[in-house]
Design an enzyme around this catalytic site. Sequence first.
Site, PDB file in Angstrom:
ATOM      1  N   GLY A  14       0.843  -1.320   0.230  1.00  0.00           N
ATOM      2  CA  GLY A  14       0.000   0.063  -0.030  1.00  0.00           C
ATOM      3  C   GLY A  14       0.728   1.196  -0.023  1.00  0.00           C
ATOM      4  N   ALA A  15       1.901   1.174  -0.660  1.00  0.00           N
ATOM      5  CA  ALA A  15       3.126   2.305  -0.802  1.00  0.00           C
ATOM      6  C   ALA A  15       2.784   3.338  -1.596  1.00  0.00           C
ATOM      7  CB  ALA A  15       4.624   1.593  -0.662  1.00  0.00           C
ATOM      8  N   SER A  17       0.556   5.620  -1.971  1.00  0.00           N
ATOM      9  CA  SER A  17      -0.123   6.649  -1.519  1.00  0.00           C
ATOM     10  C   SER A  17      -0.432   6.803   0.083  1.00  0.00           C
ATOM     11  CB  SER A  17      -1.643   7.004  -2.045  1.00  0.00           C
ATOM     12  OG  SER A  17      -2.569   6.102  -1.809  1.00  0.00           O
ATOM     13  N   GLY A  18      -1.032   7.770   0.773  1.00  0.00           N
ATOM     14  CA  GLY A  18      -1.247   7.671   2.118  1.00  0.00           C
ATOM     15  C   GLY A  18      -0.159   7.408   3.074  1.00  0.00           C
ATOM     16  N   ILE A  19      -0.401   6.780   4.036  1.00  0.00           N
ATOM     17  CA  ILE A  19       0.499   6.254   5.102  1.00  0.00           C
ATOM     18  C   ILE A  19       1.639   5.651   4.447  1.00  0.00           C
ATOM     19  CG2 ILE A  19       0.703   4.895   7.244  1.00  0.00           C
ATOM     20  CD1 ILE A  19      -2.208   5.488   7.561  1.00  0.00           C
ATOM     21  N   GLY A  20       1.429   4.490   3.709  1.00  0.00           N
ATOM     22  CA  GLY A  20       2.511   3.672   3.188  1.00  0.00           C
ATOM     23  C   GLY A  20       3.598   4.505   2.377  1.00  0.00           C
ATOM     24  N   SER A 137      -6.315  -0.511  13.180  1.00  0.00           N
ATOM     25  CA  SER A 137      -7.026   0.678  13.524  1.00  0.00           C
ATOM     26  C   SER A 137      -8.015   0.472  14.506  1.00  0.00           C
ATOM     27  CB  SER A 137      -7.956   0.923  12.315  1.00  0.00           C
ATOM     28  OG  SER A 137      -8.905   1.821  12.636  1.00  0.00           O
ATOM     29  N   TYR A 163     -15.136  -2.710   7.746  1.00  0.00           N
ATOM     30  CA  TYR A 163     -13.697  -2.429   7.662  1.00  0.00           C
ATOM     31  C   TYR A 163     -13.221  -2.549   9.307  1.00  0.00           C
ATOM     32  CZ  TYR A 163      -9.788   0.928   8.218  1.00  0.00           C
ATOM     33  OH  TYR A 163      -8.413   1.478   8.372  1.00  0.00           O
TER      34      TYR A 163
END
Length: 272
Positions: A14-15, A17-20, A137, A163
């Site tokens: 998941g790299a 965008s975002g946290i990744g 989470s 989720y």
Amino acid sequence: MDDVTRGRLVVVTGASSGIGLAAAVELARRGDQVVLVGRDPARLTAAGDRVREAGGRRPELFRADFAVLDDVRGLAERLRAAYDRIDVLANNAGAIVLQPATTVDGFELSVQANHLAPFLLSNLLRDRIGRMVVTASGAHRSGVLDPDDLNAPLRRYRPMRAYGTSKQANILFTAEAARRWPDVPAYCFHPGVVRTRFGGDSRIVAFGMRVLPFRSPERGADTLVWLAREDPARLVDGGYYVDRRPRRPLPKAVDRALAARLWEASARAVGL
């Protein structure tokens, strides 16, 4: 820890965008060799450019769609062929699914993308991994996990419940991995409510992401980077962290019997 950990190989899923992406940029800036895994080729290439700017060398890029378990199996084969050692596997890829959806493998999409796919990848790379960090989470509070029926969220579908169920699974998986794999330190964490591409197909969610006081991806990634680099002797193996501090999840996310049942059910589901 920078001198001790410099030059390690870190795989971040998941790299793109975002946290990744934020974590990959910071890890590269600190001297780690970062490998990026993402679903969209164009965004993955752009992420690689960001990481190269931060660390001075272009990262390796691997495309895989976690909604397809054969993609995960192929990813594991390619990573095994490329690297004898993966110092850190950051299982960060995930999604909030706004409408009920079933994957080609027959599973509810969020439980597959957020739990079954990283479970499979971790097992297939188990002998190469030095440590594992899982993006969980606080949404696990809304989870209602039944290992005997991983598709239960499809009935009377609620996005946050589905989720949350997958995030409950993340925490249980991390703790059970620590018990089953004592030579692979494993940690999970709550990144906070982070402004990312989650729910990008929803105008309401997208509006909320713009106007509400969400954390930046960089702040959300801080605990991931810290867990990837901190001395394991100073961490709780199998632990759940919030803002670099160990926290106890809700009882349903620390139930050892439930974690063992989930492991066995997940192994059957992915064909291990």
